[in-house]
Structure formats: C-alpha cells, structure tokens
Write an enzyme that holds these catalytic residues in place. Structure first.
Site, PDB file in Angstrom:
ATOM      1  N   HIS A   1     -61.744  -8.900  -9.762  1.00  0.00           N
ATOM      2  CA  HIS A   1     -62.090 -10.096  -8.978  1.00  0.00           C
ATOM      3  C   HIS A   1     -62.138 -11.332  -9.871  1.00  0.00           C
ATOM      4  O   HIS A   1     -62.846 -12.290  -9.558  1.00  0.00           O
ATOM      5  CB  HIS A   1     -63.434  -9.874  -8.288  1.00  0.00           C
TER       6      HIS A   1
ATOM      7  N   HIS B   1     -64.734 -16.016 -11.561  1.00  0.00           N
ATOM      8  CA  HIS B   1     -64.665 -16.367 -10.144  1.00  0.00           C
ATOM      9  C   HIS B   1     -64.264 -17.826  -9.924  1.00  0.00           C
ATOM     10  O   HIS B   1     -64.918 -18.575  -9.199  1.00  0.00           O
ATOM     11  CB  HIS B   1     -66.003 -16.088  -9.452  1.00  0.00           C
TER      12      HIS B   1
ATOM     13  N   ASP C   1     -67.986  -7.466  -3.213  1.00  0.00           N
ATOM     14  CA  ASP C   1     -67.499  -8.400  -4.221  1.00  0.00           C
ATOM     15  C   ASP C   1     -68.609  -8.920  -5.123  1.00  0.00           C
ATOM     16  O   ASP C   1     -69.785  -8.928  -4.754  1.00  0.00           O
ATOM     17  CB  ASP C   1     -66.847  -9.610  -3.545  1.00  0.00           C
ATOM     18  N   ASP C   2     -68.190  -9.391  -6.299  1.00  0.00           N
ATOM     19  CA  ASP C   2     -68.974 -10.244  -7.203  1.00  0.00           C
ATOM     20  C   ASP C   2     -69.862  -9.516  -8.197  1.00  0.00           C
ATOM     21  O   ASP C   2     -70.452 -10.146  -9.058  1.00  0.00           O
ATOM     22  CB  ASP C   2     -69.854 -11.239  -6.448  1.00  0.00           C
TER      23      ASP C   2
ATOM     24  N   HIS D   1     -70.922  -8.320  -0.060  1.00  0.00           N
ATOM     25  CA  HIS D   1     -71.194  -8.689  -1.449  1.00  0.00           C
ATOM     26  C   HIS D   1     -72.375  -7.897  -1.993  1.00  0.00           C
ATOM     27  O   HIS D   1     -73.342  -7.645  -1.275  1.00  0.00           O
ATOM     28  CB  HIS D   1     -71.493 -10.190  -1.554  1.00  0.00           C
TER      29      HIS D   1
END
Length: 280
Positions: free
Chosen positions: A153, A157, A102-103, A247
């Site tokens: 995503h 965020h 993620d991210d 991540h």
C-alpha cells in the site's frame, strides 16, 4: 495510510469491473481455506471517499523516510500489455467475498481483527504501508502466519498521481522489499492510496510482479460512522465477488473492529465464503 494522509481532495470511489489488461498471465481464483478508470489528482472530487489528513493517534511511524539508499529490488521490464484498470470485483471466486484492511499494521487494532478472523477460520487481505510494516514487523509476521494475504500500500501513503516515476518506484519498491524481508515472500498485490492510479503505478507495479487491487464496497469506516452503520453497509453491499474495503490503522478503528465481529458471522451464516484471491 488511510487516514489517508495529506490529501486536499479525497479518494475517488471505484465502480467499474476489473480491467482486461495483464501484467503476465494471471487468473484470479479463490484460495481456501478458509474503478472507475483511474483519475489524476486534479480530477479527484472534494467530496469523494477518503479519510482526512490526520492519521493515527499512536506514536508516529509515518515520519520515517523510504529507504532510498541503493537501487529498488529486482525491477524488470513490465510484460505488455500492462493492466490499465485495477481489479475491483472478482468474478471467479463463486459465492465468496474478499475482506481487505488498509494502512496497518497497527499494534492496537490489527491484533483484534486477526483474533476475529482466526475465530471464524477465514482469510483476508492486508494492504500494509511500508513504514508501518517496518516499525511493526512482528505484526506483519503474525498476519502472514495466520495465512492472510499481505499487499503493498506504498511506503508513506502519498497521492501517487503527484509523484515522479522515481518516486512511485521508491514508494512501491521499498515497501515490497520490507514485506519480503519480513515474511520471506514478496507481495503479489498492491493498492494505490486513495484509489488514485496512474500509468506509472500500473507499470512499476507490474515491474515488481504485482497486480493492482481496488475494491467494490467502501465501508467508509474511516469516517467513524458507528459500527452499526458499517455493518449495514456491508450487509447491503454483500454479493458474490465483492471486495470490501476497511481499515485496521490510520485512526481510531474500534468501530471497524466491532463491526467485523458482527458482520463476519452473518456473512458466513448467509453462505458466503470469505477468501483471498491468488493466481493460478
């Protein structure tokens, strides 16, 4: 991003089986080669999993604003019934596991993760933030070129459960737009920041043609517990159908990179296929 940005409480761990609703007839299968119910923000426990407010150390991209000019791309009415739970474990992929990151993308850590995945000829899922994808389009193209699945995503965020419906549409719609513009293909999967889902996110995700993906096993790598601890968590939680959360951005991810180099060959030696889900 999952230095999971500006959250007073932290992300709730998801632990139930995949939801039964559909946003269209979708069957999840393994693609070769190689949560608990969603909880409103007010119910997120202070000690639940999720990175702290500080995000990454590299030059900031997450101050960019969503592209609000014009209408979100190609929205359509969601075909009922819309899913009310995200996928958390995939039961139809045999003796396989799914690795997710993620991210990102991040110019320091994402290429290192890609190199390890390439070395072992496996595919993973990358849930990118729109602002990061917009700043580093070459990395997004590199992820796609290696055959990995790119998911949505959100743009900045945020905690989706605190956004208006228009805000959710903007966060998801603009991110899908950037992914499609960069790779030529819109995302089929999305993941709510902090694992915080609500009706708006399920419905708007479905309108964009996306299915919600959560996780089974949280490595908690954002806490920087040491690569050995991350490896032990993956080993302990390994099982057919497990979706692993890690991540590739949002902070110092050197431990995540190092841990992947250790546990990936071990999983393969134990007979697991590392694969990605696709619709059939």
């Amino acid at each position: 991003m999952k230095n999971d940005q500006r959250l007073p409480g932290r992300r709730a761990l998801l632990r139930l089986a995949a939801g039964l609703g559909t946003a269209g007839a979708v069957r999840v299968i393994a693609a070769d080669p190689a949560g608990a119910p969603f909880r409103p923000a007010a119910e997120l426990p202070e000690g639940a999993a999720g990175p702290p407010a500080v995000r990454r150390e590299l030059p900031s991209a997450h101050r960019l604003q969503p592209m609000t000019a014009g209408s979100p791309p190609r929205f359509r009415p969601a075909a009922p019934p819309v899913r009310t739970r995200p996928f958390e474990k995939l039961s139809e992929i045999g003796h396989a596991m799914v690795l997710t990151f993620d991210d990102g993308p991040d110019p320091l850590y994402t290429p290192r993760i890609l190199a390890t995945l390439r070395k072992y000829d496996v595919r993973a899922m990358f849930f990118v933030c729109g602002e990061m994808a917009d700043e580093y389009p070459d990395l997004v193209r590199a992820i796609a070129a290696d055959g990995h699945t790119i998911g949505n995503h959100s743009w900045t965020h945020p905690l989706v459960t605190r956004l208006s419906r228009a805000g959710v549409r903007d966060e998801l719609g603009t991110t899908s737009e950037v992914i499609e513009k960069t790779t030529g293909t819109p995302p089929f999967w999305y993941r709510a920041p902090y694992g915080a889902w609500n009706r708006n996110s399920f419905e708007i995700g479905a309108e964009l043609g996306m299915e919600p993906m959560a996780w089974t096993l949280d490595t908690l790598d954002w806490t920087e517990p040491g690569s050995g601890t991350i490896v032990r968590r993956v080993r302990k939680g390994a099982a057919p159908g497990v979706v692993v959360l890690s991540h590739d951005a949002g902070g110092n991810r050197s431990q995540s990179v190092s841990a992947l180099r250790r546990y990936l060959p071990e999983l393969l030696d134990e007979g697991y296929r590392i694969t990605v889900p696709r619709r059939r």
